[in-house]
Every structure is written in C-alpha cells, then in structure tokens.
Design an enzyme around this catalytic site. Sequence first.
Site: not given
Length: 312
Positions: A217, A214, A83-84, A258, A135
């Site tokens: 949540s 992204h 992630d990232h 999430i 991204e």
Amino acid sequence: MALVTTTEMFKKAYNGGYAVGAFNVNNMEIVQAITEACREEKAPVILQVSKGARAYANHTYLVKLVEAAAIECPEIPIALHLDHGDSFETCKSCIDGGFTSVMIDASSKPFAENIEITRKVVEYAHDHGVVVEAELGALAGVEDEVSVEADKAHYTRPEEVEEFVAKTGCDSLAIAIGTSHGAYKFKPGTNPQLRFDILEEVVRKLPGFPIVLHGSSSVPQNYVEMVNTYGGAMPGAIGVPEEQLRHAAQLAVCKINIDSDLRLAMTGTIRKFFAEHPDKFDPREYLKPARANIKELVRHKLINVLGCAGKA
Ligand code: G3H
Ligand code: 13P
Ligand code: ZN
C-alpha cells in the site's frame, strides 16, 4: 467467466512488464468496488481472502460474493486467492472450497521446515488444479493480528530462492525487499527505498519466475488527512512510494498486494460522511460513497501503479 488460476495472468504480466493487483476483500462493497473498476478498465484481478476475512465474513459468503462478481464481470479474469495461509489445513479447506490459488506462508519457520510444509501444500493444490504462492524472508508489520517487529524482519536471501523453488514446486514467490504490512511502513522524515538490488539478484537466480510483493500500500496522504480531519488519529502513516511499485511491476513482480489503502479510503470516507451528516443512520448512505472512493482508488492503481489496465 469462471474463476481462473493466476498461471496465465502471471505469464502475460511477466512478459508485458506489468503486475496484477491483489486486493483483500472482506465484504460485498469491497468486492463490488474492486471488480467494477477492473471491469471498466479491462484489468485482470486477484481477489484475496485472509484468515481474518474468513473469520469475519465466513468462507461461503466470501466465495459466493467473488463468484457473483465473476458473473457480473464476465469480460475479465478473476482469481480467488487465500492470503497468508498459515497451515496445510487452512490451505486444504480453501482448495476444497472453491479457491483457485492459495498462499502458504511458512516464512517465519526455519528454511527446511518452510520447504517441507510448502511442498505438502503444493502437492495437494496441484492435484486439484490450484496454484500456490510461497514466501521467503520476513516482512515487518501486522497481519492477522500477528505483529512482526522491525528487528525480526529480514530481507529475502537471494542465495536461497533457487533451492526453495526447485524443492517446493511453488508457482510464485513472495519476497521481502523493504515493504511491510499496515499503514506505518516507514518512519516520517526518512527516505523510503525498496531493495531493488535484492529483487534483481532474485530475478537472476529465477529467470521468468513470478515474484510477489506484499505490504505494497502507498498509504495515500489525502485519505490519511481525511481520517485525521474527521476524528481519527493516524499520525505518521506512510506507505511505499508509487513510483517504486511501478518500477517493480515492470520487472519480475507479477502480483502486488494492496489492502491498507482500501481500508483507509473506506474509513476516511465514512468518517467524513458522519461528520457532515450526523443525523444519518442508513448504512447504504455511508457505504455508497465509501464504495465509490475505493473504486476510484483501485482505478488509479490499475492505470498508474500496476500498469494492468487494458490487459484483460
Ligand atoms: O497482510 C494482511 C492483509 O492486509 C489482510 O489483513 O489479516 O487483517 O485480514 P487481515
Ligand atoms: P498492505 O498492508 O500494504 O496493504 O499489504 C497487504 C498485504 O500484503 C496483504 O497480504
Ligand atoms: Zn501480505
């Protein structure tokens, strides 16, 4: 089943009008909670690891925990995703170290530079059978201790996506349409609204291409309340309305990230446990209900938000 890439998952999700959940993992209880819910609901899943997670738990421990989950849950496809990823080197170390998918996040760089670094990661990843998420656009919020102020955030420009995907060869694209990282996504009293017009424009430019969201949540208010009731202070924590995420999942969004919701469930549950049992000190006793509540929250997401239950 051995760990898989997201290629097949995304093809089925795109055509089936649902999204695969991408949940951040930092320790054994979180890995277990997510994968047990997915196994019981027969859902594919992406377990993702941030730079912060690798610093906290160590690369090898996290890979081995995810591999253990794949052994325990042979019926469902599981992808292990970075992630990232912030550099070619971080991506390379995950590609070399057992991940099946990486994100290179050069979204803060100028367009040409983002293309250049993404292209380099894609070449290396594809040579090693690994897929790449890139991204375009900048989400507000905090990730890996980097805070993007709301005024620096900007939506993805649909006119850039075709050139970006063609020049980089990336396998999926994260876009900014109003979601943001963390537990404070919208101002209290405002009406949260994702920019579906931008998503639709992106889909017109990239038909059939998997899109990623992204910062998705929904910040469940029962857990915010639990945190606040038992000694925490998180006033005004607000997330993305679940109906809007469900709608996005029915469109081209194939991966929904999430993390904060799971953190809230864990922290709220542990705070409550300690308030009710001040004499307890065995970590297993407070991690057990925390794990159970994360599992039920993930189950809810699979069934009611992502729509991926039964799709494994
Ligand atoms: O987008 C970031 C994820 O929530 C991971 O957070 O960088 O604190 O591990 P982290
Ligand atoms: P949340 O903070 O909304 O959970 O987003 C997580 C995320 O995007 C991880 O990359
Ligand atoms: Zn993110």
